[in-house]
Scaffold this motif. Structure first.
Motif, short mmCIF file in Angstrom:
data_model
loop_
_atom_site.label_atom_id
_atom_site.label_comp_id
_atom_site.label_asym_id
_atom_site.label_seq_id
_atom_site.Cartn_x
_atom_site.Cartn_y
_atom_site.Cartn_z
N GLN A 156 0.83 -1.20 0.00
CA GLN A 156 0.00 0.00 0.00
C GLN A 156 0.87 1.26 0.00
N ASN B 273 2.25 1.67 -3.40
CA ASN B 273 1.21 2.18 -4.30
C ASN B 273 1.00 3.67 -4.11
N GLU B 274 1.00 4.12 -2.84
CA GLU B 274 0.86 5.55 -2.57
C GLU B 274 2.03 6.32 -3.17
N ASN B 275 3.24 5.80 -2.98
CA ASN B 275 4.42 6.45 -3.55
C ASN B 275 4.34 6.48 -5.07
N LEU B 276 3.91 5.40 -5.65
CA LEU B 276 3.77 5.33 -7.11
C LEU B 276 2.74 6.35 -7.60
N ASN B 277 1.62 6.45 -6.87
CA ASN B 277 0.60 7.43 -7.24
C ASN B 277 1.15 8.86 -7.13
N LYS B 278 1.92 9.12 -6.06
CA LYS B 278 2.52 10.45 -5.90
C LYS B 278 3.50 10.73 -7.03
N GLN B 279 4.31 9.74 -7.39
CA GLN B 279 5.26 9.91 -8.48
C GLN B 279 4.54 10.15 -9.80
N GLN B 280 3.46 9.42 -10.03
CA GLN B 280 2.70 9.62 -11.26
C GLN B 280 2.09 11.01 -11.29
N GLU B 281 1.59 11.47 -10.14
CA GLU B 281 1.02 12.81 -10.06
C GLU B 281 2.11 13.86 -10.31
N SER C 207 3.02 13.85 -13.92
CA SER C 207 1.95 14.48 -14.69
C SER C 207 2.06 16.01 -14.61
#
Length: 186
Positions: free
Chosen positions: A119, A122-130, A133
């Motif tokens: 989890q 996943n949070e880190n990945l989401n932050k990196q994707q954001e 972007s």
């Protein structure tokens, strides 16, 4: 080295009839250290006390399940024969179940930590994707501004060239005019 007894020899040592020992083997073989060769059973001397204890429990009026439960609670190990090797493995079911429960608890904790780690990743990945972007948006915006400024500079440059060309043309016309025309402003 284990000493093995036939059913009749065990019957003599324990005073339990051989038919009763056969019934004990049928119902409680997992508590006895034994082996089977062809149609004959051989019981280890270390199972003499277990046979005697089974007899006592039946004498007290216990049934098969109660006898098994009492033997397990007494710590008498259960024996499992591995047929490929004809080896016996003794297991104390209580200890085995406690160990199994400990192992399951450890596995559960490990799985929970693994889930937390996944989890967090996943949070880190989401932050990196954001972040990527936003960075891509910034780059696109910056490139768009640069392109607009470049177009403006090119337009200004074209306008300046037109003005220079017009002024050079005017000068050429003036040079071509004769001296007199300039003098009299004709």
């Amino acid at each position: 080295m284990k000493k093995w007894l036939t059913i009749n020899e065990l019957a003599e040592k324990t005073g339990v009839p051989h038919q009763t020992i056969r019934r004990y083997i049928s119902n409680h073989s997992h508590h006895l250290v034994m082996r089977k060769e062809h149609k004959s059973y051989f019981i280890s001397e270390e199972s003499i006390d277990t046979v005697s204890r089974i007899r006592e429990l039946y004498a007290e009026g216990k049934n098969i399940k109660e006898v098994d439960t009492i033997l397990a609670n007494m710590g008498i190990p259960m024996n499992i024969t591995v047929e490929d090797d004809e080896k016996q493995v003794s297991i104390n079911m209580g200890e085995a179940l406690v160990q199994l429960q400990k192992d399951m608890d450890e596995q559960k904790k490990f799985n929970e930590k693994l889930l937390e780690t996944i989890q967090a990743q996943n949070e880190n990945l989401n932050k990196q994707q954001e972040y990527m972007s936003k960075q891509q948006e910034f780059i696109s915006h910056t490139l768009e501004k640069r392109d607009q400024k470049l177009i403006e500079v090119l337009k200004e440059s074209m306008e300046t060239r037109k003005q220079i060309a017009a002024s050079e043309e005017k000068e050429e016309k003036e040079i071509k005019k004769g001296f007199w025309q300039k003098l009299f402003k004709l």
